[in-house]
Write an enzyme that holds these catalytic residues in place. Structure first.
Site, PDB file in Angstrom:
ATOM      1  N   HIS A 162    -102.755 -21.496 -55.590  1.00 40.25           N
ATOM      2  CA  HIS A 162    -102.498 -20.075 -55.355  1.00 40.25           C
ATOM      3  C   HIS A 162    -103.332 -19.267 -56.338  1.00 40.25           C
ATOM      4  CE1 HIS A 162    -100.413 -16.630 -53.827  1.00 40.25           C
ATOM      5  NE2 HIS A 162     -99.890 -16.329 -54.997  1.00 40.25           N
ATOM      6  N   HIS A 214    -107.515 -11.461 -54.091  1.00 42.76           N
ATOM      7  CA  HIS A 214    -106.181 -11.783 -53.572  1.00 42.76           C
ATOM      8  C   HIS A 214    -105.935 -10.940 -52.332  1.00 42.76           C
ATOM      9  CE1 HIS A 214    -102.190 -12.979 -53.119  1.00 42.76           C
ATOM     10  NE2 HIS A 214    -101.743 -12.882 -54.356  1.00 42.76           N
ATOM     11  N   CYS A 274     -97.246 -12.844 -50.069  1.00 43.99           N
ATOM     12  CA  CYS A 274     -98.470 -13.629 -50.194  1.00 43.99           C
ATOM     13  C   CYS A 274     -98.360 -15.023 -49.589  1.00 43.99           C
ATOM     14  CB  CYS A 274     -98.870 -13.723 -51.655  1.00 43.99           C
ATOM     15  SG  CYS A 274     -99.062 -12.097 -52.422  1.00 43.99           S
TER      16      CYS A 274
END
Length: 391
Positions: free
Chosen positions: A283, A320, A151
């Site tokens: 995040h 996400h 990520c």
């Protein structure tokens, strides 16, 4: 940019700014994953962007990257043909690569006993496929490669391009991230981690139940500031710092110290103090562990000032997008600087005492911001932080 929020940067920004609910059941075609909420791109027609023969050679991850790169180049008003080929760069981050093709090929071979696959299966699957297809489309002949660090992939890709520009290695770079991970197999794998939410993504909110997978791409044109200014480019923001770190502790568990070290490195790279940061684009995955740990990391960096720094989590709207998420959030940070609007952390329900931050709940707000920190933290303890400044 192309995302669940829309097929362009403007549309995606509007969705994030308005805190829209974009999550819908997955359309992967299997009963076991049909009820999972995802932030899926809707209304996308590949034939509107590519010739039929091209569609057969591009996995959606490459299609998204090419479309985002085309928009970036058009917005930058740059003619890449006027740059010496060896002075160009393309870096695309992706955590999964051609996952849709990989999933489909596995189903055909193992589920249907197919004797052969499409001859372009390997070029569609390979992690470097998106970068290569952008290079082909834009005729970029300098260094072209992929970055895969889960990520943090897109943030690392942009950070590397930033370093190359600043070092004088290249004159112009296309960098960002792309992901198309909403396949049956990938969703089942994430489901096995027990961190997918069935009620939406609600970062920093008490009672949050996990993350929601998303997809899409965001790409950036990077140039030295004086070069862009001299040609009259419409500069969205100035990238001033990049930092990264590795926890070297756990493959899945986040670590506040490692996160804080990455942020500290970005501040040092930009030669500014933490007091100069006006806003944090977190995040913010919506998982129990990540949100608490990220808040602890921000406390290590900002100390008693933290409650007064607005923090937003774009994944509450866009989901996400794994390796593309850092590019999504950097793009939203740039739009925040441009429009002086801080997007809300959407669908927030109630404060979590373990996350004592101003997460801009319920509604976006106008604010005067000059410097924004964008965080990306990945499995494997791979941490990245980018700092952008208003022009």
């Amino acid at each position: 940019m192309i995302s669940a929020g829309g097929l362009t940067l403007a549309d995606s920004w509007h969705s994030v700014r308005e805190g829209r609910w974009l999550l819908q059941p997955a359309s992967a075609g299997y009963a076991e994953t049909a009820q999972l909420l995802v932030a899926e791109i809707r209304g996308f027609d590949p034939d509107a962007h590519f010739e039929r023969r091209e569609v057969t050679t591009l996995d959606p991850v490459a299609q998204f990257a090419v479309i985002a790169a085309r928009e970036a180049v058009a917005m930058a008003g740059i003619d890449l043909a006027q740059t010496p080929p060896e002075r160009t760069r393309c870096i695309v981050g992706s955590g999964a690569g051609g996952e849709r093709t990989h999933d489909d090929a596995s189903r055909k071979v193992y589920g249907e006993g197919a004797a052969r696959l499409h001859p372009m299966t390997v070029p569609r699957i390979m992690l470097s496929g998106a970068a290569s297809q952008v290079a082909l489309d834009q005729k970029i002949m300098g260094g072209v490669f992929a970055v895969s660090s889960a990520c943090a992939s897109a943030a690392h890709a942009v950070g590397q391009a930033f370093a190359d520009i600043r070092a004088g290695v290249v004159d112009v770079a296309l960098a960002g991230g792309s992901e198309s991970c909403l396949s049956h197999g990938c969703m089942k794998a994430w489901q096995a981690l027990h961190i997918l939410s069935d009620t939406g993504c609600r970062p920093f909110s008490l009672g949050r139940r996990g993350l929601v997978l998303g997809e899409g791409a965001a790409m950036f044109v990077l140039e030295a500031y004086d070069v862009a200014a001299a040609r009259g480019a419409d500069i969205l923001a100035e990238l001033i710092g990049f930092g990264m770190s590795c926890d070297a502790g756990s493959i899945t568990a986040p670590n506040a110290g490692g996160m804080a070290r990455a942020i500290g490195s970005a501040l040092g790279d930009a030669q500014i103090t933490a007091d100069a940061v006006d806003h944090v684009n977190a995040h913010g995955t919506g998982t129990q562990a990540n949100d608490v740990t990220e808040c602890a990391a921000l406390r290590l960096v900002f100390g008693d000032r933290l409650p007064h720094i607005p923090v937003t989590a774009n994944k509450s709207v866009l989901g996400h997008a794994l390796g593309a998420s850092g590019a999504f959030e950097l793009a939203m940070s740039m739009m925040s600087l441009r429009e002086q609007v801080l997007p809300c952390t959407a669908h927030f329900e109630s404060p979590d005492p373990a996350c004592p931050i101003d997460c801009i709940p319920h509604a976006s707000r106008d604010a005067e911001v000059t410097t924004i920190l964008s965080n990306s933290f990945a499995f494997g303890g791979l941490n990245a932080a980018l700092l952008v400044q208003r022009v």
